[in-house]
Design an enzyme around this catalytic site. Structure first.
Site, PDB file in Angstrom:
ATOM      1  N   GLY A   1       0.809  -1.216   0.057  1.00  0.00           N
ATOM      2  CA  GLY A   1       0.027  -0.062   0.029  1.00  0.00           C
ATOM      3  C   GLY A   1       0.819   1.052   0.098  1.00  0.00           C
ATOM      4  O   GLY A   1       2.042   1.200  -0.139  1.00  0.00           O
ATOM      5  N   HIS A   2       0.028   2.429   0.173  1.00  0.00           N
ATOM      6  CA  HIS A   2       0.947   3.576   0.121  1.00  0.00           C
ATOM      7  C   HIS A   2       0.655   4.406   1.610  1.00  0.00           C
ATOM      8  O   HIS A   2      -0.624   4.573   2.057  1.00  0.00           O
ATOM      9  CB  HIS A   2       0.289   4.538  -0.903  1.00  0.00           C
ATOM     10  CG  HIS A   2       1.371   5.708  -1.069  1.00  0.00           C
ATOM     11  ND1 HIS A   2       1.360   6.860  -0.227  1.00  0.00           N
ATOM     12  CD2 HIS A   2       2.009   6.190  -2.320  1.00  0.00           C
ATOM     13  CE1 HIS A   2       2.303   7.665  -0.699  1.00  0.00           C
ATOM     14  NE2 HIS A   2       2.582   7.215  -1.888  1.00  0.00           N
TER      15      HIS A   2
END
Length: 396
Positions: free
Chosen positions: A229-230
Site C-alpha cells: 500500500g501507500h
C-alpha cells in the site's frame, strides 16, 4: 540510414565487480562505447559465481550486467601485469572503479591520481560511503547501504521491515555513475577538461528515498511501512478478487475516488460522505476504506473487476509473479525481448530502456573470463614474445 551511436569511438576501462559499476558501464557499451572490463585473473568478477542460474553455469547477475563488454583478466600484483593495465588505461577516455576502499589508490588508479596524470580523462571512483568521513574505510554491500540509508526502515509491513526486492542501492549508484560520466564527457567536449568524480551508494539511494527524508525533516518521523500500500494515499492497496488474483488499485485524488465509488463499488454516496470524501479522511479511516473496496472486489471475478476499473478510468495493476513478467503481454507487444550470446549459449534479455530511433544499440555477447586479454594486449603493441613473458610471469 542508421546513425552513429553517441559514444562510438570512446574507450571505457572499468575495474569493476558486483552490480553498481557494471550496471553503469553496460549502458555506456550499449550506446557505443568500447567497455573493457578488468577482472581478477583466475576468478574474475565475483558476481560470476553468485549462482549458476543461467544454463547451470553462469550467474543471473553476471548475465544481466555484462553484455557488450570485453573481458581483460590480469594479476595486478605482478609488476608486468600492472604495467600492462597502466598502458591500457593511458589510452582510455574513461576509467572507473568500484574496488574495495583504498585498493585503487594503492595501485595509482584512483580518480585523483589518474586525472592529474591525464587531464582529459574522466575518472570515477564509486564506493559505498565515499573517501572521507567515519565510514570511508567500510566495505559496503547493497543490503547494508539500504539499511544505513533508512530505506529498510520504511519498507515492508507494519510488523516486519524488509529491504527492496532488488539491489536498489547498487542500481541507484550505477544510474548516477552513468549519468555523471555522460555529463563529464559533454563537459570535456566543451572545455577540453576531464574530471575526477566520486559517487557513493549511500548518497544515491538516500536521494532516491528523498520523500521519506523530507517527511522526517519536517515532521520528525518517516513514512509508516504499508506493505504494497501507500502510506499517504487510500485506497492504494492490493485486493483479492473472487478468482484469487491480487489487483492493486491506486486512487490518486478525490475525483478518482468519486469515479471508483460510483462506477466500481456501486456506492456514489461515498464521494460525499465526510468520512471518505477526501484523501485525508480516507487515510484516517484506512481500515474501513479498504474493507469497503475489498468486499466488492472479493465478490467479483478478475475480468469484471478490471473491466470496471478500465471503464471508470482508475489505475490498477496485477500483482504478477516473475514468471508472469516473462510472458507479460505489454513487453511482448513492444518487442522488449532480445537474445544475447554468452559463454553458456544464447540467453534472453531485455532491450535497453532508451534507444535512438535511427540507430540500433550495441548488443553483443556476455564475455568469458579473459576472453579479450591477448587481443587487447596485441592492440597495445605487445609482441608474441612479450605475451609469452606475461604468461610466464603469471600476469595473464
Amino acid at each position: 540510414m542508421a546513425g552513429v551511436l553517441p559514444l562510438q569511438g570512446m574507450t571505457v576501462v572499468s575495474l569493476e565487480h558486483a552490480v553498481a559499476l557494471p550496471f553503469a558501464t553496460r549502458h555506456l557499451a550499449e550506446y557505443g562505447a568500447r567497455v573493457i572490463k578488468i577482472e581478477r585473473l583466475g576468478s574474475g568478477d565475483f558476481a560470476r559465481a553468485y549462482d549458476d542460474a543461467v544454463r547451470g553455469e553462469m550467474s543471473a547477475h553476471f548475465s544481466w550486467l555484462n553484455r557488450s563488454k570485453e573481458s581483460f583478466a590480469v594479476d595486478v600484483k605482478v609488476p608486468s601485469g600492472l604495467a600492462a593495465l597502466e598502458r591500457l588505461v593511458a589510452g582510455a577516455d574513461v576509467v572507473a572503479q568500484n574496488l574495495s576502499p583504498g585498493a585503487a589508490a594503492r595501485l595509482g588508479l584512483d580518480a585523483a591520481t589518474l586525472t592529474a596524470r591525464y587531464p582529459r580523462m574522466v575518472a570515477v571512483d564509486l564506493s559505498g560511503y565515499g573517501p572521507t568521513g567515519p565510514y570511508a574505510g567500510r566495505r559496503a554491500y547493497d543490503m547494508l547501504v539500504q539499511a544505513e540509508s533508512g530505506l529498510v526502515s520504511v519498507t515492508g509491513t507494519p510488523e516486519h521491515m524488509a529491504k527492496a526486492g532488488f539491489a536498489a542501492a547498487d542500481v541507484a549508484a550505477g544510474t548516477y555513475a552513468a549519468q555523471a560520466i555522460l555529463v563529464a564527457l559533454l563537459r570535456r567536449e566543451r572545455t577540453g577538461e576531464g574530471a575526477a568524480l566520486a559517487l557513493t551508494m549511500l548518497d544515491a539511494i538516500t536521494e532516491w528515498n528523498g520523500y521519506a527524508v523530507q517527511l522526517a525533516e519536517h515532521t520528525g518521523r518517516g513514512p509508516v511501512r504499508a506493505g504494497v500500500g501507500h502510506a499517504s494515499i487510500a485506497p492504494y492497496e492490493a485486493f483479492t478478487t473472487a478468482d484469487g488474483d491480487s489487483v492493486l488499485i491506486g486512487v490518486q485524488n478525490d475525483r478518482e475516488w468519486a469515479r471508483l465509488a460510483a462506477g466500481v463499488l456501486g456506492r456514489p454516496d461515498l464521494a460525499e460522505d465526510p468520512e471518505f470524501a477526501t484523501n485525508r479522511e480516507r487515510v484516517r479511516n484506512r481500515t474501513r476504506t479498504d474493507a469497503i473496496v475489498a468486499e466488492v472486489v472479493g465478490a467479483l471475478p478478475t475480468a469484471a473487476v478490471t473491466a470496471g476499473l478500465d471503464e471508470a478510468g482508475i489505475a490498477y495493476g496485477r500483482v504478477n509473479e516473475m514468471a508472469d513478467v516473462l510472458a507479460h503481454p505489454q513487453l511482448a507487444a513492444r518487442d522488449r525481448w532480445i537474445e544475447i550470446d554468452s559463454p553458456v549459449g544464447p540467453v534472453r534479455q531485455l532491450r535497453p530502456v532508451v534507444e535512438f530511433p535511427d540507430t540500433p544499440p550495441r548488443l553483443e555477447p556476455v564475455p568469458a573470463l579473459g576472453e579479450h586479454t591477448e587481443k587487447i594486449l596485441t592492440e597495445l603493441g605487445y609482441s608474441p614474445d612479450q605475451l609469452a613473458g606475461l604468461r610466464a610471469d603469471g600476469a595473464i
